[in-house]
Design an enzyme around this catalytic site. Structure first.
Site, PDB file in Angstrom:
ATOM      1  N   GLU B 128      47.488  46.196  42.922  1.00 13.78           N
ATOM      2  CA  GLU B 128      46.257  45.431  41.826  1.00 13.78           C
ATOM      3  C   GLU B 128      45.706  44.520  42.823  1.00 13.78           C
ATOM      4  O   GLU B 128      44.274  44.357  42.979  1.00 13.78           O
ATOM      5  CB  GLU B 128      46.948  44.145  41.142  1.00 13.78           C
ATOM      6  CG  GLU B 128      47.709  44.826  40.158  1.00 13.78           C
ATOM      7  CD  GLU B 128      46.213  45.292  39.352  1.00 13.78           C
ATOM      8  OE1 GLU B 128      45.985  46.279  39.210  1.00 13.78           O
ATOM      9  OE2 GLU B 128      46.425  44.351  37.900  1.00 13.78           O
ATOM     10  N   THR B 181      35.591  42.675  38.729  1.00 11.37           N
ATOM     11  CA  THR B 181      36.932  41.634  38.964  1.00 11.37           C
ATOM     12  C   THR B 181      36.069  40.258  39.983  1.00 11.37           C
ATOM     13  O   THR B 181      36.698  38.982  39.302  1.00 11.37           O
ATOM     14  CB  THR B 181      38.321  41.874  39.047  1.00 11.37           C
ATOM     15  OG1 THR B 181      38.071  43.371  38.135  1.00 11.37           O
ATOM     16  CG2 THR B 181      39.129  40.440  39.209  1.00 11.37           C
TER      17      THR B 181
END
Lengths: 306, 306
Positions: B128, B181
């Site tokens: 991530e 993001t």
């Protein structure tokens, strides 16, 4: 039923990460009240023992809550109220909430329960408004619902009962100094860091999950308040010492009860809660401030008939 | 076992009031991976289908997660990884998390489960980190634990499984626009109003309680995000319309999945979830943006062998 005697539990509000939303009712600390139906309409406070509080209905939190109830009730008569205070006003364990909740709960019983617990919370909040200008619900909700009560929302009012693990005990020390709710509100900052708020709601989610799962370790890991406690604790003598020593003695968590000055600890088992009480006593022995200490199980019923 | 085929579920993170802490795994949307033990040490990504993604281990999220695993594992050999992407990257339903979680879960199975789910989350978070600079856990945690997963804390990492009511279904629309993001993080404010934060944690407490109680009404009342959604939703075409129409169709709540652009709805029952899908489709019919829609139950197991 023409008359009822009521036990009105003390409550801890602002349970750490549950600031402004989570409270819990205590089993062995509370007020007693007697409520009587009268033929004359209106609310009369006939007697108060244990504290010097106003008998005038509109100046007394129980009186104001009772009037809010009476306005909505389909009842032509009135009520006489006796209040026997055991909880000290200004202690931070819901003294005014106990009286407000007890009044409306007792009246509701005498009239055959026309109102829901949630409606009773709304009436009792009027008493809280008199006491602190803000009609908060996080003491009156657990006082009426029992156990842990989450005030999810105010508009509309939404109260959620959260289970209480059977071995949970509270220890509360009440340093007898005055901290006004309005003052302890004023020192709070109006904004918080987003990342700190995220920590807080992570912990509240964890605490609620821990209460459902009866997972004392999870409750312990979640009992933190990164937002309000660091600010308000400066008003409480030896707060840090109380906290460190209570945690070292085995408490799951320690925080400020309501807006203070009382400090609560939650422990697994009565024995640990009593040890924590002894430790708190030692911390306060040399401080030069009078104090009371209570150890109590969790009250699961809210107000009840005695 | 020398080889394993793995289903790696898509996940919804940032579930409304659970911003940054609460995610859920999906039953019928996910990637597939094949993992094979090799005699040579190290990680080799041998094949990727469905998307144009880097085969170099250190540039691929699954590769990075796998390396984090391998560094801690007591294993002299290595692994070969095939990735069959079904989740579109950038969709906001945990595409990178599925690959990261699937890699470490499969390797753990092949080695006889030397690591706990929590340790696997830590490895997967390295993937991530590659994907979004921030090693967040709210997609990889539900991908590995299944169901709803609460990331109570990052330091130390603490993941709590929250029960999923059996009739809960998700509808997800993925508008095929790019929202990075990192960009959707940048537009967030660093501070929030205390009173708004209190609303948010009241709702998260309510949502967690609702999931434990299987109380769909409470889930519905709690599925609000007063902090992030009002800001991020401006990046998503017709967000308000999607939300209003989905709620009118019977969805319990609607929010932004992860950092968007996907929008999720949670519903009671598959039938309602399908109606919501149809309604979302109608809203998007005239927008001129390509989109996918998924309807899925909740995955209770996390990654699993296929």
């Amino acid at each position: 039923m023409e008359e009822i005697s009521v036990f009105c539990p003390a409550t801890i509000a602002n349970i750490s990460c549950g600031f402004d939303v989570l409270g819990v009712a205590l089993e062995s600390v509370g007020d007693e009240m007697v409520l009587r139906k009268t033929n004359t309409s209106g609310i009369k406070i006939s007697r108060i023992t244990g504290q010097d509080l106003p008998l005038e209905t509109e100046k007394n939190v129980a009186g104001v809550a009772a009037q809010a109830f009476l306005q909505k009730a389909d009842f032509k008569g009135g009520f006489e109220i006796e209040i026997h205070k055991k909880i000290k006003p200004g202690s931070g364990i819901g003294s005014s909430a106990a009286s407000s909740a007890g009044a409306v709960w007792g009246m509701n019983e005498l009239l055959g329960r026309p109102f829901s617990n949630l409606e009773l919370v709304e009436f009792a909040m009027q008493g809280e408004k008199l006491a602190s200008d803000v009609p908060h619900a996080d003491n009156v909700a657990p006082a009426l619902f029992g156990g842990f009560a989450l005030v999810r929302s105010y508009e509309p009012l939404d109260v959620i009962s959260i289970p209480s693990p059977s071995m949970l005990y509270a220890t509360i020390i009440h340093p007898q100094i005055e901290v006004k709710t309005s003052d302890s509100r004023k020192i709070l900052r109006h904004t918080v860091q987003l990342k700190t708020a995220i920590k807080q709601w992570g912990n509240l989610g964890g605490l609620v999950a821990g209460l459902f799962k009866e997972d004392y370790d999870l409750i312990q890991r979640s009992l933190h308040d990164h937002i309000v406690e660091p600010i308000r604790s400066i008003l409480i003598p030896e707060f840090d010492e109380l906290k460190v020593e209570s945690l070292n003695t085995g408490a799951l968590g320690v925080g400020i009860s309501g807006s203070g000055p009382s400090v609560f600890a939650l422990s697994k088992g009565e024995e640990t809660a009593k040890k924590v009480a002894k430790q708190m006593e030692e911390v306060y022995a040399g401080v030069g401030v009078d104090f009371d200490i209570h150890v109590s199980g969790i009250n699961l019923d809210g107000c009840k008939k005695i």
